[in-house]
Every structure is written in structure tokens, then in C-alpha cells.
Enzyme design. Structure first.
Site, PDB file in Angstrom:
ATOM      1  NE  ARG A 112      24.515  17.707  15.514  1.00  0.00           N
ATOM      2  CZ  ARG A 112      25.675  18.242  15.177  1.00  0.00           C
ATOM      3  NH1 ARG A 112      26.310  19.016  16.015  1.00  0.00           N
ATOM      4  NH2 ARG A 112      26.199  18.022  13.993  1.00  0.00           N
ATOM      5  CG  ASN A 150      25.429  24.309  15.976  1.00  0.00           C
ATOM      6  OD1 ASN A 150      26.353  25.119  15.963  1.00  0.00           O
ATOM      7  ND2 ASN A 150      25.547  23.083  15.513  1.00  0.00           N
ATOM      8  CD  GLU A 151      26.614  22.998  11.498  1.00  0.00           C
ATOM      9  OE1 GLU A 151      26.143  21.867  11.634  1.00  0.00           O
ATOM     10  OE2 GLU A 151      27.772  23.222  11.116  1.00  0.00           O
ATOM     11  CD  GLU A 305      30.821  24.370  14.232  1.00  0.00           C
ATOM     12  OE1 GLU A 305      30.990  23.250  13.710  1.00  0.00           O
ATOM     13  OE2 GLU A 305      29.794  24.688  14.831  1.00  0.00           O
ATOM     14  CD  GLU A 353      30.062  15.834  16.050  1.00  0.00           C
ATOM     15  OE1 GLU A 353      30.288  16.828  16.755  1.00  0.00           O
ATOM     16  OE2 GLU A 353      29.586  15.891  14.897  1.00  0.00           O
ATOM     17  CG  HIS A 356      35.010  16.366  14.924  1.00  0.00           C
ATOM     18  ND1 HIS A 356      35.802  17.480  14.916  1.00  0.00           N
ATOM     19  CD2 HIS A 356      34.187  16.486  13.869  1.00  0.00           C
ATOM     20  CE1 HIS A 356      35.461  18.254  13.897  1.00  0.00           C
ATOM     21  NE2 HIS A 356      34.486  17.666  13.243  1.00  0.00           N
TER      22      HIS A 356
HETATM   23  C1  GLA Z   1      28.947  20.934  12.803  1.00  0.00           C
HETATM   24  C2  GLA Z   1      28.444  21.259  14.172  1.00  0.00           C
HETATM   25  C3  GLA Z   1      29.381  20.867  15.261  1.00  0.00           C
HETATM   26  C4  GLA Z   1      30.044  19.564  14.965  1.00  0.00           C
HETATM   27  C5  GLA Z   1      30.735  19.638  13.639  1.00  0.00           C
HETATM   28  C6  GLA Z   1      31.471  18.373  13.308  1.00  0.00           C
HETATM   29  O1  GLA Z   1      29.521  21.974  12.158  1.00  0.00           O
HETATM   30  O2  GLA Z   1      28.071  22.599  14.334  1.00  0.00           O
HETATM   31  O3  GLA Z   1      28.623  20.791  16.447  1.00  0.00           O
HETATM   32  O4  GLA Z   1      29.087  18.550  14.924  1.00  0.00           O
HETATM   33  O5  GLA Z   1      29.775  19.849  12.644  1.00  0.00           O
HETATM   34  O6  GLA Z   1      32.179  18.477  12.120  1.00  0.00           O
END
Ligand code: GLA
Length: 636
Positions: A112, A150-151, A305, A353, A356
Site C-alpha cells: 500500500r 490514510n496516514e 486508531e 496484517e 494484527h
Molecule cells: C496504521 C494503518 C492501519 C494499519 C495499522 C496497523 O495505523 O492506518 O491501516 O495498518 O497501522 O497497526
């Protein structure tokens, strides 16, 4: 308009990725969410390939169904634009929109975050998918907030980035002469004769120019912010009632200036993933929370998150023992987060993940984890009213993203771990029960009695004036080694460093003296210094303590204080150990009601207590069992 529409309590939920599951699971999801007290889920973060399977062809049917089911279940939606993961068809059609690493290697899809915010095709595709989502869902009754991307963090050293960088530089410097001067271009023959000669700071034979690297990070933060703003504006236009945000994240790989970004989001949102395998994870969580609140100007923010259970760290996955998920959540909520959100709702069967942790583990609802999720979720409505008042802090730690970026350079007076230096001060204060804010070096400091500047290596002229004004007006400033070593162009502040504030501190720093790794230099009655000391010449300041040992430094001032205007400026000329910071804070009378393993946060009439220890804790009249938390009336 800064809060998920229609929600007035605390948010509870997380990333919900129903597209990973067959439709029959979706009804079960909604039932379980209701059982757990979930009221907000983030949908669609990585759904681009499902939403636009071929260029310009959309499939919204599944998302219509998901949003309909969530709405019928009373669960609000934080709808994401999926631009953090472009689909394979896009990257194959536009290979120039993939990011390029510093070594010139262009990355490929298969993970990603493979995008280049400066690539025109990616910008256009991002606008297109965001506009299509806005058109379809801006009026949807389930929509509470937009979650752009995202991030943000992926840096690209591509030719697109290079072109955009030159445009950014031209706007900043106007002339090449100004750029050459700012970058000290005469060194190593780096004088540029044409704008086109300026490259992105890719891998070079030897050391790179620190001013060039710092400007590229500033540029990358701005370029990503432009990408965000483009989407935000079209989402806002579609429905001005719906707030827009993105989730900030933390890391050396993230060239995002949170002070600038916070001004562009309706609600500051942050993803907190402590990396420590032990109780330092609580410290890291508190650190993240205090930073997020400060970026939000002291107001509400949202923990977007965190991990429900096992956290992946470098050393493997670390379990969250019973109660720890709730305590971490309460660290954030007590420090200003309007809720606790997680990645992700249901643990995936496959994908990168798959291991996770999640709110619903692989083993399903009959698990210790899900029972804790339900228990905690159902507690939140009962405490929402206690979070109305702001967190009170009269101590601020300076947070300088530019100092963090610049101290990543390979060639410094000594290796500097900026993050650890800032975290250390926060940690020692927290252990003394003090809740601290963070502040921008150029921000408003007037509400603080004490401001601490940890290794604020880059000190711009504006920041230096700000510190002068703060101290003259009665503030107490404490700065540690290498503060103000360089200005905004990474050029050394001559004649004593300290951002030119030698009169303010009443000292000049005349020499840097790195110490051998592992050797501590005792200070008189003050703990010890580690790794790095400076030779300091008194120019009016008083010596608080001296070095007890060490070539050149024995008997020299280690910590000094100087009255200035109505205030005073303390200077710490070395890297102190925790014990010495603690000693200094004792001297400054910085204490609060919490303590080691015990977070105590006061807000208006309420006191939040989170007990991370294995013993029962008593704070005032409140008894908090081991590993538990409480909110009670604050003693007056
Ligand atoms: C980030 C991402 C999520 C996921 C988490 C895993 O914060 O935004 O999509 O990958 O990490 O800890």
C-alpha cells in the site's frame, strides 16, 4: 462543525473493512457492534479497487448496502477516501505515479502507500474518486465525518516531486541567489546556476546538504497537505455540514508538520501505536495523547486508531494483558481524545496484517478480548459528560518537527535522538505527576508558566524572538543542549549558538564535547550527563551545578540560570539522564498528583485516574484497583 455529525458522546469503533468478508458476515458485524457499544466506524480506507474496478467505472452497490445496514443499526460512518492505496490498474497505466525511493528505485504495487502526491495522474485520479464518493454519499444519513486518505507519509524522490520541489523553492526564495545563500551553496561546489539543476535529495556519494534535505521535508509536508486540501475542499463543497479529517501518524518516515496540518483539519485525529514491549507503552501512549491534544490547540481530538490487543513491535507481537486496552484508551480519553477507535473491527483471515489484533478476534465473539471490548464500550456513555472541560497544563514542552527532521542528518556534533529527548522530558514529568502540553517553537506560549525546549536544534529567528518575549514577560524557559545550534536554513548561530539568545541565557556555548558512549559524567549533587556535554562560558548566568569529572569540563558549568526581564532562562548544557532531569524538576517545583505508573488528569470538576501498577492506588479519597481506572469528582 468539528465533530462527527450526529454524535455527542464519546466515539467508539474503528476501521471497518466489510469488503474483506462475504455479505452474510455484515449483519453479524452490525449486531456485534451494537453489543459492544460501537457508534462510529471508518469505512473504505483501502477500498479503491473495489469502488472503481476500472478507470471511471464505479461499483457503489456494496457500499450502499454496508452504509444502509450500519445506519439501520444506529452506527455512524466516518467515510474514507481510498487514495492511500491506488488499484493495480491505476499503477500499471501510470507507472510515473508510483513513488521513487532515495536510491532511485521506483516502487511497485503489491503493498500500500505506493503513490506520489506530486504525480498529475495520481492527483487527478484522487480527485475523481473523492468527487464520486462525495456525489453519492455527501447527503447519506449515516455519514458523520470524512476521513481523507490514510496516514500521509510516503515520500517520493521522483521527477514529478523534483519539479514540484523547484516550484516550491522558487516561491520560497524567489531568486537562485537567495537559495544558494540559504543553502551555503559555496561548500562543495553546490552553487546552482539554473533552477533545473536543483534535484530532490536522492542518494548521494557522501553527506548531503542539510539545508537541502530540510527544505525537501518541508516541501513534502506541504505537497501532501495540498493533496489533502484538494480532497477536503471538494468534500466540503458537497456538504458543508460534514467535518473532514485525516489520521496523523508518528514516525521518522513521516515528513508531516502537524502544527501546519492541524490548522487544515476539522478535527485532529491520530493513530497511536506504542512500540515498547513493556510499561513504556503507557508512557508512549500518554506522549502521543499530549502531542495530539496540543496540535488540536488544547481542544478535542480523536484517537483514530490503536491496537485492541497484540501490538507489533520490532521484537515481535506483544500481548495486551486484561484491562490494558481499556487503560490505554483511558490514557487518551483523559488527555482529550473524544473516544477510542481501533484498527480494525474484525481480524482479517488473509492479507499482510492478518495477525494484527482486532476488536473481533479470529476466534470470534466468545473470547476474552471481545468481552473486554463490550465491557469497555458500554462504560463510555456513562463518562462522556466528564470530558467536557479541557485538560489543564501550565508546562509545555517545545515540539519542533524541523529539529526532529534536521537531527536525522548524518553529520552532527553528536548523534541526537530528538524523539527520545522530547519523550524523556515528558516521561520524567509524567512520573512526577505533571501533565504537560506541547507547543510549537513559534506558537503562543503565553498561557504557560514553564516551557522546556529539548534539543531544539533548529531555532528560527521567529522562534528565538518568541522565546525571548515569553521569558521577558515572566516565563520560565528551560533549554537543553544544542538548542538553537542552527537557524531555519540549518546555518550555525555564530558566537555562542543558542539561537542568538546568549543574552537571554546569560551564557555562551564555546565548544561541543561529545563523550564516549556508555560513560556518564557526574554533576555536583545532580545526577549525571550522558554522551554529550558543552563547554559553557558564563556571561551573567549563575551556575546551578558543575561537571564533577571529564577532560575540559571538570568544574565547568553544566546547568545555569539567568534572570531575564520578568522571567528566567535555564540552560542544560548536556544530555541529562532521567535522574538528573528529575532533580532539576524538583528544583523547579514541578509536581502533580500522579506518579510512576499512575496517570492523574484533572479536567474541570473531574479527575481521571489510570492505575497501571499491580497495586491498588489511592489518590485523594479515590481508591483505584490494580490495573484499573476511575473518574471521580476532583477534590477542591
Ligand atoms: C496504521 C494503518 C492501519 C494499519 C495499522 C496497523 O495505523 O492506518 O491501516 O495498518 O497501522 O497497526
Amino acid at each position: 462543525m468539528d465533530w462527527p455529525r450526529g454524535l455527542d458522546g464519546l466515539c467508539y469503533g474503528g476501521d471497518y473493512n466489510p469488503e474483506q468478508w462475504p455479505e452474510e458476515v455484515w449483519d453479524d458485524d452490525v449486531l456485534l457492534m451494537r453489543e459492544a457499544g460501537v457508534n462510529l466506524v471508518t469505512v473504505g480506507v483501502f477500498s479503491w479497487a473495489r469502488l472503481e474496478p476500472r478507470e471511471g467505472e464505479y461499483d457503489f452497490a456494496w457500499l450502499d448496502t454496508v452504509l444502509g445496514k450500519l445506519h439501520a443499526g444506529g452506527i455512524a460512518v466516518n467515510l474514507a477516501t481510498p487514495t492511500a492505496s491506488p488499484p493495480p490498474w491505476f499503477t500499471l497505466a501510470h507507472p510515473d505515479a508510483l513513488n521513487v525511493r532515495p536510491d532511485g528505485v521506483r516502487q511497485v504495487h503489491g503493498s500500500r502507500d505506493t503513490y506520489d502526491v506530486t504525480a498529475p495522474a495520481y492527483r487527478e485520479a484522487s480527485r475523481r474518486i473523492a468527487a464520486a464518493l462525495a456525489e453519492r454519499y455527501a447527503g447519506h444519513p449515516a455519514l458523520a465525518m470524512w476521513h481523507v486518505h490514510n496516514e500521509y507519509g510516503s515520500t517520493s524522490f521522483s521527477e514529478h516531486a523534483e519539479r514540484a520541489f523547484r516550484t516550491w523553492l522558487e516561491a520560497k526564495y524567489e531568486t537562485l541567489d537567495a537559495l544558494n545563500t540559504a543553502w551555503w551553496g559555496s561548500f562543495w561546489s553546490q552553487h546552482y546556476g539554473e533552477w533545473d539543476q536543483v534535484l530532490a535529495p536522492r542518494a548521494t556519494q557522501y553527506l548531503a546538504n542539510p539545508a537541502h534535505e530540510l527544505d525537501f521535508k518541508r516541501f513534502t509536508s506541504d505537497a501532501m497537505l495540498d493533496h489533502y486540501k484538494e480532497q477536503r475542499d471538494l468534500l466540503r463543497e458537497a456538504n458543508p455540514e460534514v467535518p473532514v479529517t485525516t489520521n496523523l501518524v508518528f514516525g521518522q518516515w513521516v515528513p508531516v508538520d502537524p502544527w501546519k496540518w492541524a490548522a487544515e483539519v476539522d478535527l485532529v485525529a491520530f493513530d497511536s501505536y506504542p512500540s515498547a514491549p513493556d510499561e513504556r507503552a503507557e508512557q508512549q501512549s500518554a506522549f502521543h495523547a499530549d502531542l495530539s491534544r496540543s496540535w488540536a490547540g488544547g481542544g478535542d481530538w480523536l484517537l483514530m486508531e490503536q491496537a485492541a490487543a497484540a501490538v507489533h513491535s520490532k521484537d515481535g507481537a506483544v500481548a495486551k494483558t486484561p484491562g490494558r486496552m481499556a487503560r490505554h484508551s483511558m490514557i487518551h480519553i483523559s488527555r482529550g481524545s473524544k473516544g477510542a477507535m481501533f484498527f480494525q473491527w474484525r481480524a482479517g483471515r488473509g492479507g499482510a496484517e492478518q495477525w494484527h489484533s482486532a476488536l473481533v478476534p479470529h476466534a470470534g465473539k466468545n473470547t476474552r478480548m471481545f468481552r473486554e471490548v463490550v465491557e469497555f464500550g458500554n462504560t463510555l456513555p456513562g463518562i462522556a459528560h466528564t470530558t467536557a472541560e479541557p485538560v489543564e497544563a501550565d508546562v509545555a514542552i517545545l515540539w519542533s518537527p524541523e529539529s526532529w527532521w534536521a537531527t536525522a542528518a548524518a553529520h552532527l556534533p553528536a548523534p541526537v535522538d530528538y524523539l527520545e529527548n522530547a519523550a524523556q522530558i515528558h516521561r520524567v514529568l509524567r512520573e512526577r505527576g505533571v501533565v504537560a502540553d506541547f507547543a510549537s517553537p513559534e506558537g503562543d506560549l503565553s498561557k504557560y508558566a514553564t516551557v522546556i525546549a529539548p534539543t531544539t536544534y533548529v531555532l528560527s529567528r521567529a522562534a528565538a524572538e518568541n522565546l525571548r518575549w515569553f521569558t521577558a514577560g515572566g516565563g520560565r524557559l528551560v533549554a537543553s543542549y544544542l538548542t538553537g545550534a542552527v537557524d531555519e536554513h540549518c546555518q550555525v548561530w555564530l558566537d555562542g549558538y543558542l539561537g542568538g539568545l546568549t543574552d537571554l541565557f546569560g551564557v555562551r556555548v564555546t565548544e561541543h564535547l561529545p563523550q564516549p558512549a556508555g560513560e556518564r559524567r557526574a554533576l555536583w549533587n545532580f545526577g549525571a550527563a550522558e554522551r554529550f556535554c558543552e563547554l559553557v562560558e558564563l556571561r551573567g548566568a549563575q551556575c546551578v551545578t558543575q561537571y564533577a569529572t571529564g577532560d575540559l569540563i571538570e568544574g565547568q558549568p553544566a546547568v545555569t540560570v539567568n534572570p531575564f526581564g520578568e522571567g528566567e532562562a535555564w540552560y542544560v548544557s548536556c544530555k541529562l539522564g532521567d535522574d538528573a532531569w528529575d532533580r532539576l524538576f524538583e528544583e523547579l517545583e514541578l509536581t502533580g498528583p500522579g506518579g510512576p505508573g499512575l496517570d492523574v488528569v484533572d479536567r474541570g470538576e473531574w479527575r481521571f485516574i489510570v492505575n497501571h501498577t499491580e497495586q491498588e492506588a489511592q489518590v485523594g479519597h479515590v481508591i483505584v484497583p490494580a490495573g484499573s481506572w476511575a473518574v471521580d469528582k476532583r477534590p477542591r
